[in-house]
Scaffold this motif. Structure first.
Motif, short mmCIF file in Angstrom:
data_model
loop_
_atom_site.label_atom_id
_atom_site.label_comp_id
_atom_site.label_asym_id
_atom_site.label_seq_id
_atom_site.Cartn_x
_atom_site.Cartn_y
_atom_site.Cartn_z
N UNK A 13 0.88 -1.19 -0.04
CA UNK A 13 -0.16 -0.01 -0.07
C UNK A 13 0.99 1.23 -0.03
N UNK A 14 0.35 2.23 -0.71
CA UNK A 14 1.02 3.48 -0.52
C UNK A 14 0.18 4.80 -0.57
N UNK A 15 0.66 5.87 -0.10
CA UNK A 15 0.10 7.10 -0.50
C UNK A 15 0.77 7.96 -1.52
N UNK A 16 -0.09 8.33 -2.57
CA UNK A 16 0.56 8.89 -3.78
C UNK A 16 -0.20 10.46 -3.88
N UNK A 17 0.89 11.49 -4.43
CA UNK A 17 0.28 12.77 -4.52
C UNK A 17 0.30 12.85 -5.91
N UNK A 18 -0.96 13.26 -6.59
CA UNK A 18 -1.08 13.19 -7.83
C UNK A 18 -1.43 14.55 -8.30
N UNK A 19 -0.80 15.43 -9.24
CA UNK A 19 -1.33 16.55 -9.76
C UNK A 19 -2.46 16.37 -10.88
N UNK A 20 -3.42 17.29 -10.68
CA UNK A 20 -4.55 17.19 -11.23
C UNK A 20 -4.43 17.37 -12.95
N UNK A 21 -4.65 16.25 -13.51
CA UNK A 21 -4.55 16.20 -15.05
C UNK A 21 -5.75 17.00 -15.75
N UNK A 22 -5.51 17.58 -16.93
CA UNK A 22 -6.17 18.32 -17.43
C UNK A 22 -7.81 17.44 -17.75
N UNK A 40 -6.72 23.60 -11.93
CA UNK A 40 -5.60 23.27 -12.64
C UNK A 40 -4.29 22.66 -11.66
N UNK A 41 -3.94 23.16 -10.55
CA UNK A 41 -2.64 22.91 -9.65
C UNK A 41 -3.05 22.37 -8.62
N UNK A 42 -4.32 21.74 -8.52
CA UNK A 42 -4.69 20.77 -7.22
C UNK A 42 -3.75 19.70 -7.40
N UNK A 43 -3.56 19.24 -5.93
CA UNK A 43 -2.80 17.98 -5.63
C UNK A 43 -3.67 17.04 -4.97
N UNK A 44 -3.97 15.79 -5.37
CA UNK A 44 -4.75 14.91 -4.86
C UNK A 44 -3.93 13.92 -3.99
N UNK A 45 -4.13 13.55 -2.63
CA UNK A 45 -3.54 12.77 -1.83
C UNK A 45 -4.41 11.30 -1.85
N UNK A 46 -3.98 10.49 -2.56
CA UNK A 46 -4.55 9.23 -2.84
C UNK A 46 -4.13 7.99 -2.08
N UNK A 47 -4.84 7.09 -1.53
CA UNK A 47 -4.51 5.86 -1.03
C UNK A 47 -4.92 4.57 -1.72
#
Length: 228
Positions: A149-158, A199-206
C-alpha cells in the motif's frame, strides 16, 4: 524544548543530517542536533532548537542528553562502525523509534538485525523517486506504507479539471481513496466529494501499489478511462 511539540534527536550534521534537521525545525518540531565537530555545531545553532557538541559513540556522553525522552532519533553518520554503536546505545537507552542512514545493503541488514526501526540508503531512495518522477511526471510524491500500500500525491491532469471528486468516482472506477486535496497552502479534507478540481490541485490518494500505479499512468497521459 517544548513538551507539546514533537521532539527529535539528529546525530550527525553532514548534508543528510543537516537537511533533515532544518526541515523538521522549519516545520515546527523541536530538534536537538548533535555533532562532534564544534565548528559545525556553532554554525548550525540558528537551524535547530538546541545544538550540542559531543561524540555520540561515547555512551556516557550520549546518555547525558536523555535520548529516551525524544519521539524519534535519527543517526545520520557515514562511519559504519560508529553508526552501529550509536544505534545500539539508543535502543538500549529506550528511544521510542530509531531511524538510521546506511551506507549499503550489508550495513542496512546489520542495523535491521539490531532492531533499528527504519533504515534508509538515501541514494537509493532519491534514485527511486527520481525514476518515478521521470516516468510519471504527474505523480509528485510516493510514500510506501507497506509492501502493498502507498500514499500517492498526484497533480490534477487536464481531463480531471472542472470535475468534482464524486464525479470522478475514483473509489469505484480505480479502487483508490482520495484522502485530501491540496490547493496552494490549503489542505482540504472536509466535503471532499463536492470539491471541484482546479489546474494546480494535488490529490492525496491511498491504495495498493498496483492501483495507484495504474491511476498515475492515466494521470500522466491526461486520460481517465471512465468505463473502468
Amino acid at each position: 524544548m517544548l513538551k507539546n511539540k514533537k521532539q527529535f534527536l539528529v546525530i550527525g550534521l553532514g548534508n543528510f543530517g543537516a537537511s533533515l534537521s532544518k526541515t523538521l525545525y522549519e516545520r515546527g518540531a523541536d530538534v536537538m542536533a548533535v555533532d562532534k565537530n564544534y565548528d559545525i555545531i556553532n554554525a548550525f545553532e540558528p537551524f535547530c532548537s538546541q545544538a550540542v557538541c559531543l561524540d555520540a559513540t561515547e555512551e556516557q556522553q550520549l546518555n547525558k542528553i536523555g535520548p529516551a525522552g525524544f519521539d524519534e532519533a535519527f543517526v545520520c553518520i557515514t562511519d559504519i562502525k560508529a553508526s552501529i554503536f550509536i544505534c545500539l546505545s539508543l535502543l538500549q537507552a529506550g528511544v521510542k523509534r530509531v531511524t538510521s542512514k546506511a551506507a549499503d545493503e550489508k550495513h542496512k541488514l546489520v542495523l535491521q538485525k539490531l532492531g533499528v526501526h527504519r533504515v534508509i540508503i538515501p541514494e537509493q531512495e532519491i534514485g527511486h523517486k527520481l525514476a518515478l518522477n521521470v516516468i510519471r511526471p504527474n505523480m509528485i510524491e510516493v510514500l510506501s506504507l507497506s509492501e502493498n500500500f502507498t500514499l500517492v500525491e498526484i497533480k490534477t491532469p487536464e481531463k480531471w479539471q472542472g470535475k468534482t471528486v464524486i464525479e470522478l468516482d475514483l473509489r469505484r472506477n480505480e479502487r483508490v481513496y482520495v484522502l485530501a486535496v491540496k490547493r496552494g497552502e490549503d489542505i482540504m479534507t472536509e466535503g471532499l466529494r463536492d470539491i471541484r478540481l482546479e489546474t494546480d490541485d494535488l490529490l492525496l490518494v491511498y491504495g495498493t501499489k498496483r492501483q495507484t500505479d495504474r491511476l498515475a499512468d492515466k494521470a500522466t497521459k491526461n486520460v481517465v478511462d471512465e468505463n473502468s
